[in-house]
Structures are given as C-alpha cells and as structure tokens.
Scaffold this active site. Structure first.
Site, PDB file in Angstrom:
ATOM      1  N   HIS A 285       2.866  -0.002 -13.441  1.00 28.33           N
ATOM      2  CA  HIS A 285       3.900  -1.167 -13.669  1.00 28.33           C
ATOM      3  C   HIS A 285       5.293  -0.821 -13.506  1.00 28.33           C
ATOM      4  O   HIS A 285       5.785   0.206 -13.858  1.00 28.33           O
ATOM      5  CB  HIS A 285       3.710  -1.697 -15.098  1.00 28.33           C
TER       6      HIS A 285
ATOM      7  N   GLY B  68       0.798  -1.261  -0.019  1.00 28.43           N
ATOM      8  CA  GLY B  68       0.034   0.176   0.162  1.00 28.43           C
ATOM      9  C   GLY B  68       0.732   1.191  -0.019  1.00 28.43           C
ATOM     10  O   GLY B  68       0.327   2.159   0.524  1.00 28.43           O
ATOM     11  N   SER B  69       1.986   1.139  -0.497  1.00 28.44           N
ATOM     12  CA  SER B  69       2.899   2.525  -0.493  1.00 28.44           C
ATOM     13  C   SER B  69       2.184   3.382  -1.427  1.00 28.44           C
ATOM     14  O   SER B  69       2.493   4.625  -1.172  1.00 28.44           O
ATOM     15  CB  SER B  69       4.404   2.303  -0.513  1.00 28.44           C
ATOM     16  N   ASN B  70       1.924   2.896  -2.553  1.00 23.66           N
ATOM     17  CA  ASN B  70       1.287   3.907  -3.791  1.00 23.66           C
ATOM     18  C   ASN B  70      -0.102   4.270  -3.374  1.00 23.66           C
ATOM     19  O   ASN B  70      -0.194   5.595  -3.295  1.00 23.66           O
ATOM     20  CB  ASN B  70       1.186   2.943  -4.997  1.00 23.66           C
TER      21      ASN B  70
ATOM     22  N   GLU C 133       7.496   5.912  -8.586  1.00 20.55           N
ATOM     23  CA  GLU C 133       6.145   5.605  -8.568  1.00 20.55           C
ATOM     24  C   GLU C 133       5.076   6.673  -7.915  1.00 20.55           C
ATOM     25  O   GLU C 133       4.152   6.968  -8.267  1.00 20.55           O
ATOM     26  CB  GLU C 133       5.859   4.206  -8.173  1.00 20.55           C
TER      27      GLU C 133
ATOM     28  N   MET D  63      -2.845  -8.149  -7.637  1.00 19.38           N
ATOM     29  CA  MET D  63      -2.287  -9.199  -8.319  1.00 19.38           C
ATOM     30  C   MET D  63      -3.408 -10.061  -8.967  1.00 19.38           C
ATOM     31  O   MET D  63      -3.419 -11.304  -8.766  1.00 19.38           O
ATOM     32  CB  MET D  63      -1.538 -10.107  -7.123  1.00 19.38           C
TER      33      MET D  63
ATOM     34  N   ASP E 151      -0.414  -5.978 -18.535  1.00 18.11           N
ATOM     35  CA  ASP E 151       0.363  -4.524 -18.372  1.00 18.11           C
ATOM     36  C   ASP E 151       0.480  -4.201 -19.802  1.00 18.11           C
ATOM     37  O   ASP E 151       1.324  -3.568 -20.327  1.00 18.11           O
ATOM     38  CB  ASP E 151       1.876  -5.047 -17.840  1.00 18.11           C
TER      39      ASP E 151
ATOM     40  N   GLY F 234      -5.284  -7.247 -21.651  1.00 18.85           N
ATOM     41  CA  GLY F 234      -3.912  -7.746 -21.628  1.00 18.85           C
ATOM     42  C   GLY F 234      -3.021  -7.891 -20.359  1.00 18.85           C
ATOM     43  O   GLY F 234      -3.802  -6.958 -19.463  1.00 18.85           O
TER      44      GLY F 234
HETATM   45  C1  GRF Z   1       4.398  -1.522  -7.035  1.00 19.86           C
HETATM   46  O1  GRF Z   1       5.645  -1.383  -7.171  1.00 19.86           O
HETATM   47  C2  GRF Z   1       3.791  -1.421  -8.600  1.00 19.86           C
HETATM   48  O2  GRF Z   1       4.598  -1.103  -9.535  1.00 19.86           O
HETATM   49  C3  GRF Z   1       3.431  -2.716  -8.748  1.00 19.86           C
HETATM   50  O3  GRF Z   1       2.996  -3.184  -7.560  1.00 19.86           O
HETATM   51  C4  GRF Z   1       3.937  -2.593  -6.486  1.00 19.86           C
HETATM   52  C5  GRF Z   1       2.732  -2.138  -5.422  1.00 19.86           C
HETATM   53  O4  GRF Z   1       3.318  -1.720  -4.277  1.00 19.86           O
HETATM   54  N1  GRF Z   1       2.316  -2.979  -9.729  1.00 19.86           N
HETATM   55  P1  GRF Z   1       2.685  -1.242  -3.194  1.00 19.86           P
HETATM   56  O5  GRF Z   1       1.503  -1.958  -2.591  1.00 19.86           O
HETATM   57  O6  GRF Z   1       1.842   0.244  -3.409  1.00 19.86           O
HETATM   58  O7  GRF Z   1       3.804  -0.574  -2.020  1.00 19.86           O
END
Ligand code: GRF
Length: 203
Positions: free
Chosen positions: A117, A25-27, A182, A98, A153, A151
């Site tokens: 990605h 969840g860092s994003n 990111e 995922m 990615d 597709g």
């Molecule tokens: C990210 O690095 C993103 O590129 C990939 O999954 C990761 C998710 O990381 N699709 P987080 O859960 O946001 O830390």
C-alpha cells in the site's frame, strides 16, 4: 519425525507465488526482476487480473507466465480461490488489486495473502494514499507491505519504506518516488515472509 521432514523439505523449495492486480503491473515486473537477479528464490505460477485490459497481463504474457482474467462485472471470489488452489500458490501477492478480499479467500490462505500500500500505514488507508499524504501536509510518505486481513489496508505490518515529501512535489512525482521504493521493498518482504511460511511446513 514425518512432520519435521515435511518442514525441512518445504523450507528448501522454491516459493510459489500467485500475483493479483488490476493495473500497470510494475510491481509484478519488480518481482520478476528480483527473481531474475536471484534476489528472490520464487516462481510466479499464476497472474490474475479482474481487468481484461490491465497492462499487468501484458507484463505477465511477455514473461511467459500463466494468466487468468477474473471477469470484471461477473467477478467471483470463489472462482479466484479455485484458480489459486489449482496453481498451488504458497503466497498470494496483491499488487494493485482493486477488490476487497473476502472471507472465502482469507480462509483459504490464512495469513498467506500480502499487500503493498502506498502510504505509511496505519496512516492513509484507501485510495490515492499519496494524495492523502500531500493533502494532510505531511513531511513524509512511503509504502507498507502487510499481511491481509478482513479490513481495508489493515493487517500486520511486515515492513515500510519512507519517502520525504519535497517542496514542489505533486501527486504524480510523489507517487513515482513511492513506487521506486515499492519495487525494492516488496520483493524483500516476500522473500523474508515466504521463508517463514515455507519453514513452518504448513504449505
Ligand atoms: C502500487 O502503487 C501499490 O502501492 C498499490 O497499487 C499500485 C500498483 O501498481 N496498491 P502496479 O500495477 O504494480 O504498477
């Protein structure tokens, strides 16, 4: 005209995001930070994970956000689509989710699902993309935000950030530097793409 007025009203309102993920969840945190710093005019209306123990759910709960667990083995895309519909999300934001996105969700959110990605797509789709870049002897890696299609990615690219591969890089170091990018890129792309979606008046 009615439709013009609807588009005008839509263009000035706050973007509603649903964020889907399976991991840390860092994003999600970076998106929340961007909202907090007024770099992104949006509200996260729902966080969905298919992993009950995902740290992303803790990030969401700490921020007081609504969460939903789309249960692991009994994962059902129809159930996720229902939740997304109920929360009236404008954009579905995949952040380390995922699962393959199937027709039901693509049809419900046409061109309104975004993904990040960790590679410079179209190079290295799939798992552990940073490791793929290292193994291929690349001199740079990076991350890509794209619109999701059927597709893996694939789908129209909205933006990328490049990261040099340095002597002495290992998978963890490189991945960490890609993730730093990111956190900058995703909120900006969500802001820009979200503005277009709201201006279209189709939401
Ligand atoms: C990210 O690095 C993103 O590129 C990939 O999954 C990761 C998710 O990381 N699709 P987080 O859960 O946001 O830390």
């Amino acid at each position: 005209m009615e439709t013009d007025r609807a588009a005008d009203e839509s263009a000035t309102r706050t973007l509603r995001l649903a964020v889907l993920g399976s991991g840390r969840g860092s994003n999600l945190q970076a998106i929340l930070d961007a909202i907090g710093a007024a770099r992104l005019d949006a509200v996260v209306v729902l966080v969905i994970s298919d992993q009950p123990a995902a740290r992303m759910l803790d990030v969401a709960r700490r921020a007081g956000l609504a969460t939903h667990v789309a249960k692991g083995k009994k994962y059902s895309e129809a159930e996720v689509v229902e939740r997304l519909t109920d929360c009236r999300a404008d954009l579905v934001i995949l952040a380390g989710f995922m699962r393959i996105i199937r027709t039901a969700m693509l049809d419900a959110w046409p061109e309104r699902i975004l993904n990040i990605h960790p590679s410079l797509l179209p190079k290295f789709p799939g798992l552990r993309a940073w490791q793929q870049a290292l193994d291929a002897g690349e001199s740079e890696a990076g991350c890509t935000v794209h619109v999701v299609d059927a597709g893996v990615d694939s789908g129209p690219i909205l933006g990328q950030a490049r990261v040099p591969i340095l002597a002495g890089d290992d998978a963890d170091k490189l991945h960490a530097r890609i993730q730093e990018q990111e956190y900058q890129l995703y909120p900006r792309m969500i802001r820009d793409y979200g503005a277009k979606v709201l201006a279209s008046g189709e939401v």
